[in-house]
Design a protein around this motif. Structure first.
Motif, mmCIF file in Angstrom:
data_model
loop_
_atom_site.group_PDB
_atom_site.id
_atom_site.type_symbol
_atom_site.label_atom_id
_atom_site.label_comp_id
_atom_site.label_asym_id
_atom_site.label_seq_id
_atom_site.Cartn_x
_atom_site.Cartn_y
_atom_site.Cartn_z
ATOM 1 N N PRO A 146 0.744 -1.107 -0.049
ATOM 2 C CA PRO A 146 0.007 -0.034 0.112
ATOM 3 C C PRO A 146 0.748 1.102 -0.073
ATOM 4 O O PRO A 146 1.898 1.350 0.610
ATOM 5 N N ARG A 147 0.185 2.368 -0.703
ATOM 6 C CA ARG A 147 0.921 3.482 -0.668
ATOM 7 C C ARG A 147 1.328 4.060 0.679
ATOM 8 O O ARG A 147 2.248 4.595 0.859
ATOM 9 N N TRP A 148 0.076 3.823 1.525
ATOM 10 C CA TRP A 148 0.580 4.058 3.053
ATOM 11 C C TRP A 148 -0.282 3.325 3.785
ATOM 12 O O TRP A 148 -1.038 2.716 3.556
ATOM 13 N N GLU A 149 0.240 3.127 5.345
ATOM 14 C CA GLU A 149 -0.363 2.340 6.133
ATOM 15 C C GLU A 149 -0.389 2.897 7.384
ATOM 16 O O GLU A 149 0.644 3.826 7.811
ATOM 17 N N VAL B 115 3.434 4.232 11.290
ATOM 18 C CA VAL B 115 2.860 4.881 10.087
ATOM 19 C C VAL B 115 3.924 4.605 9.074
ATOM 20 O O VAL B 115 5.106 5.061 8.978
ATOM 21 N N ALA B 116 3.260 4.066 7.799
ATOM 22 C CA ALA B 116 4.294 4.113 6.770
ATOM 23 C C ALA B 116 3.667 4.871 5.453
ATOM 24 O O ALA B 116 2.646 4.906 5.179
ATOM 25 N N TYR B 117 4.878 5.577 4.655
ATOM 26 C CA TYR B 117 4.256 6.188 3.510
ATOM 27 C C TYR B 117 5.602 5.800 2.506
ATOM 28 O O TYR B 117 6.741 5.957 2.760
ATOM 29 N N ARG B 118 5.176 5.720 1.203
ATOM 30 C CA ARG B 118 6.059 5.110 0.158
ATOM 31 C C ARG B 118 5.950 6.043 -0.900
ATOM 32 O O ARG B 118 5.008 5.865 -1.829
ATOM 33 N N ARG C 245 8.498 -0.064 8.231
ATOM 34 C CA ARG C 245 9.082 -0.954 9.196
ATOM 35 C C ARG C 245 10.782 -1.133 8.886
ATOM 36 O O ARG C 245 11.494 -1.274 9.711
ATOM 37 N N ASN C 246 11.177 -0.851 7.730
ATOM 38 C CA ASN C 246 12.550 -1.289 7.524
ATOM 39 C C ASN C 246 13.261 0.195 7.526
ATOM 40 O O ASN C 246 14.537 0.160 6.970
ATOM 41 N N GLY C 247 12.826 1.185 8.033
ATOM 42 C CA GLY C 247 13.334 2.378 8.347
ATOM 43 C C GLY C 247 13.092 3.603 7.125
ATOM 44 O O GLY C 247 11.905 3.570 6.608
ATOM 45 N N SER D 188 -1.438 -3.298 11.055
ATOM 46 C CA SER D 188 -1.719 -2.298 10.146
ATOM 47 C C SER D 188 -3.148 -2.286 10.003
ATOM 48 O O SER D 188 -3.721 -3.272 9.429
ATOM 49 N N PHE D 189 -4.011 -1.430 10.505
ATOM 50 C CA PHE D 189 -5.354 -1.396 10.581
ATOM 51 C C PHE D 189 -5.964 -0.416 9.524
ATOM 52 O O PHE D 189 -7.421 -0.693 9.276
ATOM 53 N N LEU D 190 -5.270 0.183 8.853
ATOM 54 C CA LEU D 190 -5.802 1.252 7.743
ATOM 55 C C LEU D 190 -4.807 1.333 6.707
ATOM 56 O O LEU D 190 -3.546 1.641 7.033
ATOM 57 N N GLN D 191 -5.196 0.930 5.197
ATOM 58 C CA GLN D 191 -4.270 1.133 4.368
ATOM 59 C C GLN D 191 -4.934 1.616 3.432
ATOM 60 O O GLN D 191 -5.939 1.857 3.079
ATOM 61 N N SER D 192 -3.819 2.344 2.270
ATOM 62 C CA SER D 192 -4.293 2.841 0.989
ATOM 63 C C SER D 192 -4.792 1.887 0.072
ATOM 64 O O SER D 192 -4.159 0.667 0.219
#
Length: 280
Positions: free
Chosen positions: A24-27, A56-59, A67-69, A267-271
């Motif tokens: 996902p683009r973001w989580e 929080v993840a954004y790609r 999670r990988n930094g 992760s409970f909310l994803q793009s």
């Protein structure tokens, strides 16, 4: 310079993805991490920490935080990446540490800097890779009046095995990471942890001035896996301070030790939008 550089990012940055995959683009989610580690490298007193944290993840194409930094791809190459290396160390109250009794407390510290990473080899199935990572980080005391605490350089070899126990090419299964390398620090960083000024010297703690140079070896093993929207990981690390330039400091009470920790994120909310990740 503690065993776990950051209870959030450090604990979860256990292995980089090897296979190209869509995520996902973001989580948005939450996690919990636990670690058992000495007050500082060389201390013979150990603390246990348990810390919940937001996840929080954004790609983006050139910048990813997950999670990988934090990873910023500043040039196009399948053999090299310029990443952002982050970390932190918790505070140590000297009244709770026998070796440092009567000395100033160790303040919490934030570390950041670039990491130039090279892929040295990968197999045809693309589920095993060997990387050389060259992180150089500046340390800053996290206080109302931030102050520099020196630099740390920790070159390391990293080998990742992805999808263990699954057919070749699978993105499922366990991921195993093995990391090894020396540490080097400047005089200010080593002095922050190992110098004993004359005013704090006593019969069982003579004055000592730390200098720059070799700061020991580290060997780390990590294991992680995704189960749907849940990620779990654990690590163990062996530190060896034999030959370190500060080994003779009266504050070094143990020249080798093992630390360990774990992490879990949900992760409970994803793009709904997916982006390609991995295949660096």
């Amino acid at each position: 310079m503690n065993a776990l550089r950051c209870l959030g990012l450090g604990l979860l940055a256990l292995a980089l993805p090897v296979h190209a995959e869509q995520l996902p683009r973001w989580e948005v989610g939450m996690g919990v991490g636990g670690v058992s580690m000495p007050d500082y490298r060389g201390s013979d007193e150990t603390r246990n920490y348990l810390l919940p944290f937001p996840y929080v993840a954004y790609r983006l194409e050139w910048l990813k935080a997950d999670r990988n930094g934090v990873r910023a791809t500043l040039f196009d190459s399948d053999k090299a990446e310029l990443n952002l290396s982050l970390g932190a160390t918790p505070p140590v109250r000297s009244k709770n540490n026998v070796a440092r009794e009567g000395m100033p407390d160790i303040k919490p510290m934030i570390e950041f800097g670039p990491s130039l990473d090279f892929n040295l080899w990968r197999n045809e199935a693309d589920n095993t890779r060997l990387d050389l990572r060259l992180p150089l980080r500046a340390a800053i005391e996290a206080r109302s009046n931030p102050r520099s605490a020196g630099w740390v350089f920790s070159p390391k070899l990293n080998i990742d095995f992805v999808g263990l126990g699954m057919p070749a090419g699978s993105k499922e299964g366990w991921n195993l990471g093995l990391v090894a390398g020396p540490m080097f620090a400047d005089r200010r960083q080593n002095a922050y942890f190992y110098t004993v000024d004359e005013e704090y010297a006593r019969a069982d703690r003579p004055a000592y001035q730390a200098r720059s140079g070799y700061a020991g070896m580290q060997f780390l093993t990590s294991l992680s896996r995704k189960f749907g929207k849940t990620w779990v990981g654990a690590y163990a690390r062996y530190d060896n301070l034999h030959g370190a330039v500060f080994e003779n400091s009266p504050l070094v009470k143990r020249s080798s030790y093992i630390t360990y920790g774990f992490g879990v994120t949900w992760s409970f909310l994803q793009s709904s939008e997916l982006v390609d990740v991995g295949d660096n």
